[in-house]
Write a protein that holds these residues in place. Structure first.
Motif, PDB file in Angstrom:
ATOM      1  N   GLU A  73     -29.808 -18.187 -45.959  1.00 39.59           N
ATOM      2  CA  GLU A  73     -30.974 -17.453 -46.446  1.00 39.59           C
ATOM      3  C   GLU A  73     -31.867 -16.999 -45.302  1.00 39.59           C
ATOM      4  O   GLU A  73     -32.347 -15.851 -45.290  1.00 39.59           O
ATOM      5  N   ARG A  82     -29.524 -15.484 -50.499  1.00 44.22           N
ATOM      6  CA  ARG A  82     -29.938 -16.724 -51.149  1.00 44.22           C
ATOM      7  C   ARG A  82     -28.815 -17.264 -52.015  1.00 44.22           C
ATOM      8  O   ARG A  82     -28.232 -16.529 -52.820  1.00 44.22           O
ATOM      9  N   THR A 110     -28.144 -19.959 -54.858  1.00 42.35           N
ATOM     10  CA  THR A 110     -28.849 -20.808 -55.813  1.00 42.35           C
ATOM     11  C   THR A 110     -28.002 -22.039 -56.149  1.00 42.35           C
ATOM     12  O   THR A 110     -26.821 -22.141 -55.780  1.00 42.35           O
ATOM     13  N   THR A 152     -26.889 -22.897 -59.048  1.00 48.99           N
ATOM     14  CA  THR A 152     -25.796 -22.525 -59.952  1.00 48.99           C
ATOM     15  C   THR A 152     -24.673 -21.824 -59.208  1.00 48.99           C
ATOM     16  O   THR A 152     -23.492 -22.055 -59.494  1.00 48.99           O
ATOM     17  N   GLU A 153     -25.018 -20.957 -58.258  1.00 48.15           N
ATOM     18  CA  GLU A 153     -23.982 -20.262 -57.497  1.00 48.15           C
ATOM     19  C   GLU A 153     -23.167 -21.237 -56.658  1.00 48.15           C
ATOM     20  O   GLU A 153     -21.946 -21.096 -56.546  1.00 48.15           O
ATOM     21  N   TRP A 168     -32.639 -26.209 -62.967  1.00 49.75           N
ATOM     22  CA  TRP A 168     -31.937 -25.540 -61.878  1.00 49.75           C
ATOM     23  C   TRP A 168     -31.004 -24.454 -62.389  1.00 49.75           C
ATOM     24  O   TRP A 168     -30.825 -23.428 -61.741  1.00 49.75           O
ATOM     25  N   ALA A 216     -30.119 -18.917 -63.949  1.00 46.16           N
ATOM     26  CA  ALA A 216     -28.810 -18.267 -63.936  1.00 46.16           C
ATOM     27  C   ALA A 216     -28.289 -18.051 -65.350  1.00 46.16           C
ATOM     28  O   ALA A 216     -27.702 -17.008 -65.659  1.00 46.16           O
ATOM     29  N   ASP A 241     -36.871 -17.717 -62.796  1.00 44.81           N
ATOM     30  CA  ASP A 241     -36.505 -17.755 -61.393  1.00 44.81           C
ATOM     31  C   ASP A 241     -37.740 -17.883 -60.498  1.00 44.81           C
ATOM     32  O   ASP A 241     -37.695 -18.549 -59.453  1.00 44.81           O
ATOM     33  N   PRO A 250     -38.410 -22.687 -58.826  1.00 43.44           N
ATOM     34  CA  PRO A 250     -37.545 -22.726 -57.628  1.00 43.44           C
ATOM     35  C   PRO A 250     -36.917 -24.104 -57.483  1.00 43.44           C
ATOM     36  O   PRO A 250     -37.434 -25.103 -57.995  1.00 43.44           O
ATOM     37  N   GLU A 251     -35.790 -24.158 -56.765  1.00 46.48           N
ATOM     38  CA  GLU A 251     -35.066 -25.422 -56.642  1.00 46.48           C
ATOM     39  C   GLU A 251     -35.939 -26.534 -56.064  1.00 46.48           C
ATOM     40  O   GLU A 251     -35.935 -27.670 -56.554  1.00 46.48           O
TER      41      GLU A 251
END
Length: 326
Positions: free
Chosen positions: A95, A101, A103, A105-106, A171, A175, A192, A196-197
């Protein structure tokens, strides 16, 4: 751990797989060291119960089970972005230096299948190399796994599980909302923006200082006496790693190293750069800690990719994952 072992520990092969799955599952949300320290006494007790009253000497299968605890702790850390410090460092560098970025989930979308595949391979290797000619296991659950716990222990475990579940929901909510409603939908963008995480982690962690483990003793799930024993040095190490990576980029060190990799001809293609990044990470992590290796290798991989005009995400992820595996 109790649920997993009850499902798997009906045969030697199941015991081997059960400890691997349990270790990997816990390591996806706990540190590798904490997971191994937690499960090693359980595994030792289970193996003692399996040998029975005769107290036969330890076998190759005992070594396989204990190794699966260790391997599972490393493998499970790949599944989530919070599973190990190299994962967080890699996502942070991508990032900061690459402008992309990643996330929660990604990371989970590719980390979980990768972790599961490596875990299956590890179980097969342990079974073939150390688990041959297994005698039947004894009946009954291993005595090291106890169902008896005090009121505070049960309530604390329930609230901790609830906090982890809430963190997972928050989290993944952005997504999920983006997939169902579209990334540009106001609800998806609001989730989102407001969850944030890092904020979710702080929120769910702070809840443990408030939720009661025992009403009668007026003790929360997590007291400050417990928090003082947290290894805060890991957080300082993580922050220092990001600072060193940013400093290497700001001073031109990472760009100079990246240019050297490109000029050497080792990274003439995206696939070549990926292999070089993985090999460099594996080499460095044999002489340094996983976190230190990620701090050194990932920024250089990103710089080399940017200098060559390649996507910086694959070599960075390859190097970060290699640091966690080695």
């Amino acid at each position: 751990a109790l649920l997993s072992l009850r499902v798997f520990a009906r045969s030697p092969r199941g015991l081997l797989a059960g400890f691997g799955v349990t270790s990997a599952s816990l390591s996806s949300i706990l540190s590798n060291t904490a997971t191994a320290a937690l499960l090693t006494p359980v595994a030792t007790g289970a193996l003692d119960a399996r040998r029975g009253a005769a107290k036969a000497p330890p076998s190759r299968f005992d070594s396989a089970v204990l190794l699966m605890v260790a391997y599972g702790a490393s493998i499970g850390g790949l599944a989530t972005i919070i599973g190990s410090p190299p994962n967080l460092l890699t996502a942070g560098f991508v990032e900061r230096l690459g402008g992309v970025r990643i996330t929660f989930t990604e990371w989970l979308a590719f980390g979980l299948p990768l972790s599961a595949a490596i875990l299956v391979a590890a179980v097969v290797v342990m079974r073939v190399t150390l688990g041959r000619r297994l005698e039947p296991a004894g009946d009954g659950p291993p005595p090291a796994v106890s169902e008896h716990a005090g009121e505070g222990d049960r309530a604390g475990a329930a609230w901790t599980l609830a906090a982890i579940g809430l963190a997972f929901v928050l989290w993944t909510a952005p997504a999920v909302a983006g997939g169902l409603l579209g990334r540009d939908h106001p609800a998806a963008r609001a989730l989102d923006r407001h969850f944030p995480e890092a904020g979710v982690a702080l929120l769910c962690g702070a809840l443990l200082f408030v939720l009661p483990a025992s009403w009668r003793r007026r003790r929360p799930v997590l007291a400050w006496d417990d928090a003082e024993r947290i290894n805060w040095g890991v957080l300082l190490l993580f922050g220092g790693g990001l600072s060193l990576g940013s400093l290497a980029e700001a001073t031109g060190l990472a760009r100079w190293a990246g240019e050297g990799v490109v000029r050497s001809g080792l990274a003439s293609s995206p696939e070549g750069l990926l292999l070089v990044s993985i090999a460099a990470a594996l080499l460095v992590t044999e002489m340094a800690s996983n976190t230190a290796a990620a701090t050194l290798v990932v920024p250089v991989s990103i710089a080399a990719a940017l200098q060559a005009g390649f996507d910086p995400v694959p070599p960075a992820l390859g190097a970060g994952i290699a640091c966690s595996c080695a």
